[in-house]
Design a protein around this motif. Structure first.
Motif, PDB file in Angstrom:
ATOM      1  N   SER A  18       0.928  -1.165  -0.007  1.00  0.00           N
ATOM      2  CA  SER A  18      -0.165  -0.044   0.105  1.00  0.00           C
ATOM      3  C   SER A  18       0.971   1.308   0.118  1.00  0.00           C
ATOM      4  O   SER A  18       2.081   1.258   0.505  1.00  0.00           O
ATOM      5  N   GLY A  19       0.201   2.440  -0.492  1.00  0.00           N
ATOM      6  CA  GLY A  19       1.064   3.463  -0.531  1.00  0.00           C
ATOM      7  C   GLY A  19       0.140   4.871  -0.779  1.00  0.00           C
ATOM      8  O   GLY A  19      -1.135   4.264  -1.210  1.00  0.00           O
ATOM      9  N   ILE A  21      -1.021   8.214  -2.538  1.00  0.00           N
ATOM     10  CA  ILE A  21      -0.631   9.001  -3.505  1.00  0.00           C
ATOM     11  C   ILE A  21      -0.681  10.700  -3.078  1.00  0.00           C
ATOM     12  O   ILE A  21      -1.865  11.031  -2.531  1.00  0.00           O
ATOM     13  N   LYS A  22       0.445  11.286  -3.521  1.00  0.00           N
ATOM     14  CA  LYS A  22       0.424  12.609  -2.761  1.00  0.00           C
ATOM     15  C   LYS A  22      -0.234  13.727  -3.932  1.00  0.00           C
ATOM     16  O   LYS A  22      -0.162  13.386  -5.175  1.00  0.00           O
ATOM     17  N   GLU A  29      -2.308  14.839  -8.737  1.00  0.00           N
ATOM     18  CA  GLU A  29      -1.658  13.914  -8.307  1.00  0.00           C
ATOM     19  C   GLU A  29      -0.131  14.195  -8.836  1.00  0.00           C
ATOM     20  O   GLU A  29       0.117  14.413  -9.757  1.00  0.00           O
ATOM     21  N   ASN A  34       7.175   5.309  -5.542  1.00  0.00           N
ATOM     22  CA  ASN A  34       6.744   4.150  -4.495  1.00  0.00           C
ATOM     23  C   ASN A  34       5.244   3.867  -4.483  1.00  0.00           C
ATOM     24  O   ASN A  34       4.825   3.267  -3.470  1.00  0.00           O
ATOM     25  N   THR A  35       4.242   4.321  -5.250  1.00  0.00           N
ATOM     26  CA  THR A  35       3.059   3.708  -5.432  1.00  0.00           C
ATOM     27  C   THR A  35       3.160   2.474  -5.946  1.00  0.00           C
ATOM     28  O   THR A  35       3.574   2.165  -7.165  1.00  0.00           O
ATOM     29  N   THR A  37       2.240  -1.316  -7.711  1.00  0.00           N
ATOM     30  CA  THR A  37       1.337  -1.630  -8.934  1.00  0.00           C
ATOM     31  C   THR A  37       1.158  -3.079  -8.701  1.00  0.00           C
ATOM     32  O   THR A  37       1.840  -4.065  -7.902  1.00  0.00           O
ATOM     33  N   ARG A  66      -8.156   1.777  -5.412  1.00  0.00           N
ATOM     34  CA  ARG A  66      -7.751   3.248  -5.139  1.00  0.00           C
ATOM     35  C   ARG A  66      -8.815   3.723  -4.146  1.00  0.00           C
ATOM     36  O   ARG A  66      -9.949   3.965  -4.238  1.00  0.00           O
ATOM     37  N   GLN A  77      -6.936  12.570  -0.118  1.00  0.00           N
ATOM     38  CA  GLN A  77      -5.561  11.900  -0.663  1.00  0.00           C
ATOM     39  C   GLN A  77      -6.081  10.347  -1.135  1.00  0.00           C
ATOM     40  O   GLN A  77      -7.042   9.860  -0.717  1.00  0.00           O
ATOM     41  N   THR A  78      -5.485   9.703  -1.860  1.00  0.00           N
ATOM     42  CA  THR A  78      -5.582   8.385  -2.154  1.00  0.00           C
ATOM     43  C   THR A  78      -4.680   7.447  -1.921  1.00  0.00           C
ATOM     44  O   THR A  78      -3.383   7.517  -2.071  1.00  0.00           O
ATOM     45  N   VAL A  80      -3.212   3.679  -2.243  1.00  0.00           N
ATOM     46  CA  VAL A  80      -3.447   2.757  -3.238  1.00  0.00           C
ATOM     47  C   VAL A  80      -3.154   1.349  -2.337  1.00  0.00           C
ATOM     48  O   VAL A  80      -2.017   1.190  -1.951  1.00  0.00           O
TER      49      VAL A  80
END
Length: 107
Positions: A18-19, A21-22, A29, A34-35, A37, A66, A77-78, A80
């Motif tokens: 998980s991460g 998204i800034k 975005e 580091n997001t 996949t 997401r 923020q999102t 992932v």
């Protein structure tokens, strides 16, 4: 790729990455390396199985989500979240050799 023929199943294996998204001031975005996949999750799934003694993974599945999380009064923020799962397998001949090895040592 492994297809399960001549393989002994070792059990299920699963990973979760998980991460967040800034976003910038305009809520756009910001691209980040580091997001997570799906490709990274399935590669980690295979590595996890191999570290635990498997020859690979069959029946691989994945889920990419997401999720909007709160950041402030008018923006979000999102998050992932990526999961991957499958069944760790080992070549059947190698399993038989391992099962016979303790008997040979005991004699």
């Amino acid at each position: 790729m492994l297809y399960g023929s001549g393989m002994a199943r070792m059990g299920p294996v699963q990973v979760r990455l998980s991460g967040v998204i800034k976003v910038d001031e305009g809520d756009r975005e910001i691209p980040a390396v580091n997001t997570p996949t799906v490709a990274e999750a399935t590669a980690l799934l295979d590595r996890t199985a191999r570290v635990n003694g498997a020859d690979g993974v069959i029946g691989v599945g994945s889920d990419y989500r997401r999720i909007a999380i709160g950041r402030g009064p008018l923006s979000t923020q999102t998050l992932v979240a990526v999961q991957a799962w499958g069944t760790a397998v080992k070549q059947a001949e190698a399993v038989v050799e391992e099962l016979e090895a303790p008997e040979a040592d005991a004699a």
